[in-house]
Design an enzyme around this catalytic site. Structure first.
Site, PDB file in Angstrom:
ATOM      1  N   GLU A 187       1.283  -1.174   0.146  1.00  8.23           N
ATOM      2  CA  GLU A 187       0.355  -0.176  -0.007  1.00  8.23           C
ATOM      3  C   GLU A 187       0.683   1.207  -0.436  1.00  8.23           C
ATOM      4  O   GLU A 187       2.280   1.318   0.886  1.00  8.23           O
ATOM      5  CB  GLU A 187      -0.975   0.223   0.862  1.00  8.23           C
ATOM      6  CG  GLU A 187      -2.102   1.282   1.429  1.00  8.23           C
ATOM      7  CD  GLU A 187      -3.117   1.457   1.744  1.00  8.23           C
ATOM      8  OE1 GLU A 187      -3.434   0.469   3.341  1.00  8.23           O
ATOM      9  OE2 GLU A 187      -3.304   2.027   2.691  1.00  8.23           O
ATOM     10  N   GLU A 246       5.060   5.097   3.151  1.00 10.82           N
ATOM     11  CA  GLU A 246       4.738   6.270   3.883  1.00 10.82           C
ATOM     12  C   GLU A 246       5.707   7.563   3.639  1.00 10.82           C
ATOM     13  O   GLU A 246       7.302   6.920   3.919  1.00 10.82           O
ATOM     14  CB  GLU A 246       4.071   6.235   5.281  1.00 10.82           C
ATOM     15  CG  GLU A 246       2.403   6.433   4.932  1.00 10.82           C
ATOM     16  CD  GLU A 246       2.201   7.900   4.692  1.00 10.82           C
ATOM     17  OE1 GLU A 246       2.894   8.857   4.646  1.00 10.82           O
ATOM     18  OE2 GLU A 246       1.400   8.102   4.036  1.00 10.82           O
ATOM     19  N   ASP A 260      -1.910  11.983  -3.582  1.00 14.45           N
ATOM     20  CA  ASP A 260      -2.217  13.508  -3.171  1.00 14.45           C
ATOM     21  C   ASP A 260      -2.289  13.592  -4.793  1.00 14.45           C
ATOM     22  O   ASP A 260      -0.808  13.369  -5.359  1.00 14.45           O
ATOM     23  CB  ASP A 260      -0.618  13.927  -2.787  1.00 14.45           C
ATOM     24  CG  ASP A 260      -0.325  13.427  -1.285  1.00 14.45           C
ATOM     25  OD1 ASP A 260      -1.321  13.829   0.198  1.00 14.45           O
ATOM     26  OD2 ASP A 260       0.858  13.348  -0.877  1.00 14.45           O
ATOM     27  N   LYS A 270      -1.993  21.875  -8.344  1.00 12.40           N
ATOM     28  CA  LYS A 270      -1.584  23.335  -9.079  1.00 12.40           C
ATOM     29  C   LYS A 270      -0.886  23.069 -10.955  1.00 12.40           C
ATOM     30  O   LYS A 270      -0.276  21.814 -10.657  1.00 12.40           O
ATOM     31  CB  LYS A 270      -0.520  23.472  -8.338  1.00 12.40           C
ATOM     32  CG  LYS A 270      -1.123  25.062  -7.591  1.00 12.40           C
ATOM     33  CD  LYS A 270       0.045  25.973  -6.517  1.00 12.40           C
ATOM     34  CE  LYS A 270      -0.958  25.691  -5.544  1.00 12.40           C
ATOM     35  NZ  LYS A 270      -0.042  25.968  -4.390  1.00 12.40           N
ATOM     36  N   ASP A 327     -10.394  11.221  -5.141  1.00  9.24           N
ATOM     37  CA  ASP A 327     -11.779  11.554  -5.450  1.00  9.24           C
ATOM     38  C   ASP A 327     -11.944  12.668  -5.880  1.00  9.24           C
ATOM     39  O   ASP A 327     -12.804  13.257  -6.459  1.00  9.24           O
ATOM     40  CB  ASP A 327     -12.083  12.753  -4.002  1.00  9.24           C
ATOM     41  CG  ASP A 327     -10.951  13.355  -3.596  1.00  9.24           C
ATOM     42  OD1 ASP A 327      -9.794  12.448  -3.253  1.00  9.24           O
ATOM     43  OD2 ASP A 327     -11.132  14.023  -3.859  1.00  9.24           O
TER      44      ASP A 327
HETATM   45  C1  SAM Z   1      -3.979  12.371   0.636  1.00 10.47           C
HETATM   46  S1  SAM Z   1      -2.842  10.912   2.068  1.00 10.47           S
HETATM   47  C2  SAM Z   1      -4.120   9.719   1.738  1.00 10.47           C
HETATM   48  C3  SAM Z   1      -3.675   8.115   3.141  1.00 10.47           C
HETATM   49  C4  SAM Z   1      -4.681   7.449   3.243  1.00 10.47           C
HETATM   50  N1  SAM Z   1      -3.586   6.796   1.885  1.00 10.47           N
HETATM   51  C5  SAM Z   1      -6.445   7.312   2.952  1.00 10.47           C
HETATM   52  O1  SAM Z   1      -6.988   7.638   2.219  1.00 10.47           O
HETATM   53  O2  SAM Z   1      -6.601   8.460   4.601  1.00 10.47           O
HETATM   54  C6  SAM Z   1      -2.084  10.907   0.665  1.00 10.47           C
HETATM   55  C7  SAM Z   1      -0.852  10.028   1.176  1.00 10.47           C
HETATM   56  O3  SAM Z   1       0.296   9.741   0.530  1.00 10.47           O
HETATM   57  C8  SAM Z   1       1.735  10.323   0.904  1.00 10.47           C
HETATM   58  N2  SAM Z   1       2.066   9.927  -0.103  1.00 10.47           N
HETATM   59  C9  SAM Z   1       2.845  10.446  -0.796  1.00 10.47           C
HETATM   60  N3  SAM Z   1       3.778  11.171  -1.894  1.00 10.47           N
HETATM   61  C10 SAM Z   1       4.074   9.514  -1.297  1.00 10.47           C
HETATM   62  C11 SAM Z   1       5.238   9.145  -1.721  1.00 10.47           C
HETATM   63  N4  SAM Z   1       6.004   9.012  -3.069  1.00 10.47           N
HETATM   64  N5  SAM Z   1       5.540   7.536  -1.067  1.00 10.47           N
HETATM   65  C12 SAM Z   1       4.968   6.979  -0.201  1.00 10.47           C
HETATM   66  N6  SAM Z   1       3.881   7.695   0.066  1.00 10.47           N
HETATM   67  C13 SAM Z   1       3.520   8.747  -0.468  1.00 10.47           C
HETATM   68  C14 SAM Z   1       1.813  11.407   2.304  1.00 10.47           C
HETATM   69  O4  SAM Z   1       2.836  11.037   2.728  1.00 10.47           O
HETATM   70  C15 SAM Z   1       0.311  11.017   2.887  1.00 10.47           C
HETATM   71  O5  SAM Z   1       0.354  10.220   4.425  1.00 10.47           O
END
Ligand code: SAM
Length: 331
Positions: free
Chosen positions: A29, A55, A105, A109, A141
């Site tokens: 994941e 993460e 994420d 932008k 979303d």
């Molecule tokens: C919008 S949050 C969603 C978290 C979770 N999946 C949820 O649905 O609640 C996106 C997560 O992806 C992590 N993330 C972003 N880019 C990443 C990367 N290149 N490798 C690992 N994690 C990443 C961020 O730190 C963040 O916790």
């Protein structure tokens, strides 16, 4: 359990990482946030699959670790790394059954789409690490990112896309609940590899057990050596390989500290290679024969990459600039 980067092999194997359950499916994941997805999803299997969560956020890592421990998921590993580094360096070819990405994420932008995870190179890398029959599950979303990801999957030339309903567990994550409270729905796609063209692993290695193979140099310092003349120093080597394979490196020597217990100094260096960054220490230690040993320290659990070797080279060249004479290069 939390696994630091230095604990992995490059590449690693399910048999080594999950010695009690090597035959179970292996799920990765990406960006697990506070870790709500996996306890829900694992419960839909008769036996919980082997799980590796990756993460960037250290706070999320601790929260998720507590959650998975409380759920009794003892064949679950979490690590703090950029996902593409973990997948490229640690995951073996055809190792995974499933890659799950929930609410990545979106980088909305203009001009920021290069930061998005689900781009064509990622799909090619993922295809090479998935078993035949494996797939990526994306839930988001974000309308525009969803379309972007589907277009990038098609552009990768190695993915077939099926748009379908998300698994119930993907609608229980922190972000799923946040967007649901705002009245937003979720898109879901399965990306199924149509080819598993191998994407090579990098040239990463764990910190060696044999001290003679740790990146090092041996040199003689001049009597006039004046460490207080040290100033922050940056060297760069631009990407020398294809964008799918990895990036170049930037080494910044941040500071130099004198040792109190041993005759010598320690350089603090920041090493950036694509999305991977490491803070490493490089010792400069007096030896009995009057020479000095410049060597990467084990402290902090560094892994051996091209950039880390280059950092030892940058320190060595700086010392040469101070009048040192190099007897041996071992990096
Ligand atoms: C919008 S949050 C969603 C978290 C979770 N999946 C949820 O649905 O609640 C996106 C997560 O992806 C992590 N993330 C972003 N880019 C990443 C990367 N290149 N490798 C690992 N994690 C990443 C961020 O730190 C963040 O916790």
């Amino acid at each position: 359990m939390i696994a630091p980067l230095g604990d992995f092999h490059f590449p690693d194997s399910a048999a080594r990482l999950y010695p009690h359950t090597p035959e179970r499916p292996w799920v990765l994941e990406v960006g697990f946030g506070d870790g709500r997805f996996w306890p829900h999803y694992a419960a839909t299997f008769p036996e919980s699959p082997n799980y590796l969560g990756v993460e960037l956020s250290g706070v999320s890592l601790l929260k998720a670790n507590r959650r998975l421990r409380d759920a009794g998921l003892d064949n679950a590993l979490l690590t703090k790394l950029p996902a593409d580094v973990l997948i490229r360096e640690v995951i073996p070819h055809a190792g995974l059954d499933l890659i799950v990405v929930n609410f990545p994420d979106p980088w909305p932008k203009a001009g920021h789409t290069d930061h998005r995870l689900l781009r064509a190179p990622f799909f090619r890398l993922a295809a090479s690490r998935l078993k035949p029959g494996g797939m990526i599950l994306l839930t988001t979303d974000h309308d525009e990112y969803f379309e972007f990801a589907c277009a990038e999957a098609a552009a990768s030339g190695v993915m077939h896309t099926e748009i379908t309903e998300p698994p119930a567990a993907a609608l229980e994550t922190k972000y799923a609940l946040k967007w649901r409270d705002l009245g937003l729905g979720a898109h879901h796609a399965r990306f199924i590899p149509t080819a598993h063209t191998p994407v090579p692993h990098g040239r990463t290695a764990p910190y060696p057990e044999d001290p003679t193979t740790v990146p090092h140099a041996v040199l003689t310092l001049p009597d006039t050596f004046a460490p207080q003349t040290f100033e922050k120093l940056t060297e760069r080597n631009p990407a020398s390989r294809g964008a799918d394979e990895g990036a170049g490196w930037t080494v910044i020597l941040l500071d130099l500290y004198a040792g109190l217990r041993r005759d010598g100094w320690v350089v603090l260096a920041h090493v950036v290679e694509g999305e991977l960054t490491q803070e490493v220490l490089i010792g400069i230690t007096a030896r009995e024969d009057g020479t000095h040993l410049v060597r990467l320290a084990k402290f902090g659990g560094p892994i051996i990459t091209t950039g880390v070797k280059a950092a030892v080279g940058v320190v060595t060249r700086w010392l040469e600039g101070q009048g040192a004479v190099v007897k041996h290069h071992g990096y």
